[in-house]
Write a protein that holds these residues in place. Structure first.
Motif, short mmCIF file in Angstrom:
data_model
loop_
_atom_site.label_atom_id
_atom_site.label_comp_id
_atom_site.label_asym_id
_atom_site.label_seq_id
_atom_site.Cartn_x
_atom_site.Cartn_y
_atom_site.Cartn_z
N VAL A 141 0.74 -1.03 0.29
CA VAL A 141 0.17 -0.07 0.46
C VAL A 141 0.47 1.22 0.10
CG1 VAL A 141 -1.97 1.44 1.40
CG2 VAL A 141 -1.91 -1.02 1.36
N GLN A 142 0.44 1.95 -1.61
CA GLN A 142 1.70 2.94 -1.53
C GLN A 142 1.17 4.28 -0.74
OE1 GLN A 142 2.54 2.51 -5.58
NE2 GLN A 142 4.31 1.51 -5.08
N TYR A 143 0.78 4.75 0.10
CA TYR A 143 -0.23 5.66 0.56
C TYR A 143 -0.17 6.85 0.45
CZ TYR A 143 -4.21 5.36 4.14
OH TYR A 143 -5.28 5.66 4.52
N SER A 144 1.24 7.11 1.28
CA SER A 144 1.59 8.80 0.40
C SER A 144 2.80 9.69 -0.44
CB SER A 144 1.43 9.75 1.49
OG SER A 144 1.77 11.51 1.54
N SER A 145 2.97 9.80 -0.76
CA SER A 145 3.95 10.61 -1.84
C SER A 145 4.99 12.04 -1.05
CB SER A 145 4.51 10.12 -2.72
OG SER A 145 3.42 10.06 -4.32
N VAL A 146 3.61 13.11 -0.43
CA VAL A 146 3.41 14.34 -0.78
C VAL A 146 4.73 14.82 -0.03
CG1 VAL A 146 2.48 14.73 1.51
CG2 VAL A 146 2.93 16.24 -0.49
N LEU A 147 5.93 14.05 0.55
CA LEU A 147 7.22 14.67 1.51
C LEU A 147 7.64 13.92 0.85
CD1 LEU A 147 6.13 14.16 5.10
CD2 LEU A 147 5.76 16.44 3.69
N GLY A 148 7.88 12.46 0.21
CA GLY A 148 9.13 12.02 -0.25
C GLY A 148 8.91 10.34 -0.94
N PRO A 149 9.68 9.78 -1.03
CA PRO A 149 9.22 8.29 -1.84
C PRO A 149 8.87 7.45 -0.40
CG PRO A 149 11.22 8.32 -1.54
CD PRO A 149 10.98 9.59 -1.07
N TYR A 150 7.54 6.62 -1.20
CA TYR A 150 6.86 5.44 0.00
C TYR A 150 8.57 5.04 0.80
CZ TYR A 150 3.42 5.64 -4.14
OH TYR A 150 2.26 6.89 -4.52
N LYS A 151 8.56 5.01 2.40
CA LYS A 151 9.19 4.33 3.40
C LYS A 151 7.93 4.20 4.22
CE LYS A 151 12.78 3.90 4.50
NZ LYS A 151 12.63 1.80 4.26
N GLY A 152 8.61 2.11 4.20
CA GLY A 152 7.98 1.52 5.42
C GLY A 152 8.34 0.16 5.12
N GLY A 153 7.90 -0.49 6.02
CA GLY A 153 8.24 -2.50 6.13
C GLY A 153 7.36 -3.01 5.22
N LEU A 154 7.92 -4.09 5.56
CA LEU A 154 6.62 -5.34 4.72
C LEU A 154 7.36 -6.61 6.21
CD1 LEU A 154 9.65 -6.15 1.27
CD2 LEU A 154 7.14 -4.96 2.06
N ARG A 155 5.97 -6.38 6.67
CA ARG A 155 5.60 -7.67 7.09
C ARG A 155 5.04 -9.11 6.87
NH1 ARG A 155 1.50 -6.01 12.41
NH2 ARG A 155 3.16 -4.60 12.51
N PHE A 156 5.88 -10.03 7.22
CA PHE A 156 5.72 -11.99 7.18
C PHE A 156 5.11 -12.03 7.81
CE2 PHE A 156 8.83 -11.29 3.10
CZ PHE A 156 8.35 -10.74 2.08
N HIS A 157 3.13 -12.54 7.40
CA HIS A 157 2.82 -12.60 9.42
C HIS A 157 1.66 -13.61 8.74
CE1 HIS A 157 1.23 -13.39 13.13
NE2 HIS A 157 2.03 -13.80 13.70
N PRO A 158 0.74 -14.19 9.57
CA PRO A 158 -0.50 -15.03 8.73
C PRO A 158 -1.41 -14.05 9.06
CG PRO A 158 1.03 -16.75 10.52
CD PRO A 158 1.36 -15.19 10.89
N SER A 159 -1.48 -13.00 9.71
CA SER A 159 -2.51 -12.27 10.40
C SER A 159 -2.33 -10.99 9.51
CB SER A 159 -2.38 -11.32 11.55
OG SER A 159 -0.86 -10.72 11.67
N VAL A 160 -2.06 -10.79 8.51
CA VAL A 160 -1.54 -9.77 7.64
C VAL A 160 -2.39 -9.79 6.76
CG1 VAL A 160 -0.31 -8.70 5.74
CG2 VAL A 160 1.35 -9.90 7.96
#
Length: 445
Positions: free
Chosen positions: A80-99
């Motif tokens: 999910v690329q949420y907001s790029s207004v301040l710069g490139p999208y930045k955030g982690g990847l989560r591998f878990h059955p709850s995702v």
């Protein structure tokens, strides 16, 4: 809550059914915005807040992979690329059955304002999969990561979207994904992923960053009360990197951590957690927390009840979302807790937060208190862009300075809007106004 915000929230819930964590994150932000809109009504114009609630892009894809026995499995991948207004999208990847999509949207939404608080030029995003790396062989994890990156590489880049690790995604997984990206792109674009190994473009302190950053934030919370970590009794949930390095840093500063946990239960060690033993058990041997009690005479293992039953002055929830509810909050207060700061993303429920606020317990929200990880990821991006490598102490000092600045923004904004010591309101408003002002400047895009 302002009636305009209530209407927007109703629309968000209607358009995103079955995503309670996402609704919770939006509601938490909105709870702080009534005072902003009364002072700055322009933020309610041009559907600005509605646009902030809608991701710029949501990507869902299948991830087929082959296990060690030759059997084919299919998982679902997200970004999910949420907001790029301040710069490139930045955030982690989560591998878990709850995702699922709602979890990723909640994490991405929180990431936008967390990243804004750091002062770094980075937007917000999040991703992951319902794949569970626990119990898988290295070959199976590699097979999955290569398949996942085969699709994800179409959507990321050092100037577009820069993922990192999260739950279930450590240096091993980042390595497999970076290797596949490099192979598919025929280029060594080291800035496309952060959390890399230090021998191939990673930053020193990145492993420790979220936990260390949490400790630095708590130190600032205590300093605001003319106090310090020295002599404090602390409980930390979780036993991953965030928890381990939070334990390490607060104990370096004189605190005593008496309990930590994993999904199987928790251990109590009144002498203080032996962090080197904990690292060996969790990071090297990949064992359950029970082994700590087996090997440490002063420790006991509890497989039922709640870690929040353990008396403490400071509670640091570092495991997962909504792990600390209102009942646990009441127990902590009864047992003398003074400060609660979030190492995980949204680990305290909305009712739990309300209980702490009512009791005048100082509360550090995750979007501020655990921002050290993404801040150090941004520092890794700087090093990659300049083909440079910084030593540990220099990077650690940068991290502590950033966390002090984040605390200052939360404190000063809360005071500006007439709610001193309400660090949730301060974090929400400081992050919101920075994003909102930038969106206004760029027009309706």
């Amino acid at each position: 809550m302002d009636e305009r915000l209530n209407k927007i929230l109703d629309t968000v819930i209607h358009r995103s059914p079955g995503e309670p964590e996402f609704h919770q994150a939006v509601r938490s932000l909105f709870s702080s915005l009534t005072v902003v809109l009364s002072r700055h009504p322009e933020y309610a114009e041009n559907a600005l807040i509605e646009r902030m609630c809608e991701p710029e892009r949501q990507i869902i894809f299948r991830v087929p992979w082959i296990d060690g026995l030759g059997k084919v499995h299919v998982n679902r991948g997200y970004r999910v690329q949420y907001s790029s207004v301040l710069g490139p999208y930045k955030g982690g990847l989560r591998f878990h059955p709850s995702v699922n999509l709602g979890i990723v949207k909640f994490l991405g939404f929180e990431q936008v304002y967390k990243n804004a608080l750091t002062g770094m030029p980075i937007g917000g995003g999040k991703g992951g999969s319902d794949f569970d790396p626990k119990g898988k062989t290295d070959f199976e994890v590699m097979s999955f990561c290569q398949s996942y990156m085969t699709e994800l590489q179409r959507h990321i880049g050092e100037h577009t979207d820069v993922p990192a690790g999260d739950i279930g995604v450590g240096r091993r997984e980042i390595g497999y994904m970076f290797g596949q990206y490099k192979r598919l792109r025929n280029a060594h674009e080291s800035g496309v992923l952060t959390g890399k190994g230090t021998s191939w473009g990673g930053s020193l302190v990145r492993t420790e960053a979220t936990g260390y950053g949490l400790a630095y934030f708590v130190s600032n919370m205590l300093a605001a009360e003319d106090d310090s970590l020295d002599g404090q009794k602390v409980v930390v949930s979780g036993a991953g990197n965030v928890a381990i390095y939070a334990i390490e840093k607060v104990q370096e500063r004189g605190a005593r951590v008496v309990a930590c946990s994993d999904s199987s239960g928790y251990v109590v060690d009144e002498k203080g957690i032996d962090v080197e033993l904990l690292k060996d058990i969790k990071n090297r041997r990949r064992e359950r927390i029970r082994v700590y009690a087996d090997e440490r005479d002063s420790a006991t293992f509890v497989d039922n009840g709640s870690i929040w039953d353990v008396p403490c002055n400071i509670a640091l929830p570092c495991a997962t979302q909504n792990e600390l509810d209102d009942a646990a909050a009441h127990t902590l207060i009864k047992n003398g807790v003074r400060i609660v700061a979030e190492g995980a993303n949204m680990p305290v429920t909305a009712k739990g937060v309300a209980v702490f606020r009512e009791a005048n317990v100082r509360y550090g929200p995750g979007k501020a208190a655990n921002a050290g990880g993404v801040a150090t990821s941004a520092l890794e991006m700087q090093q990659n862009a300049s083909r440079d490598s910084w030593h540990f102490d220099y990077t650690d000092r940068r991290l502590e300075s950033i966390m002090t600045d984040i605390f200052g923004r939360c404190r000063d904004t809360a005071e500006e809007y007439g709610h001193p010591h309400n660090y949730l309101l301060g974090a929400n408003i400081a992050g919101f106004t920075k994003v909102a002002d930038s969106m206004c400047a760029l027009g309706v895009v």
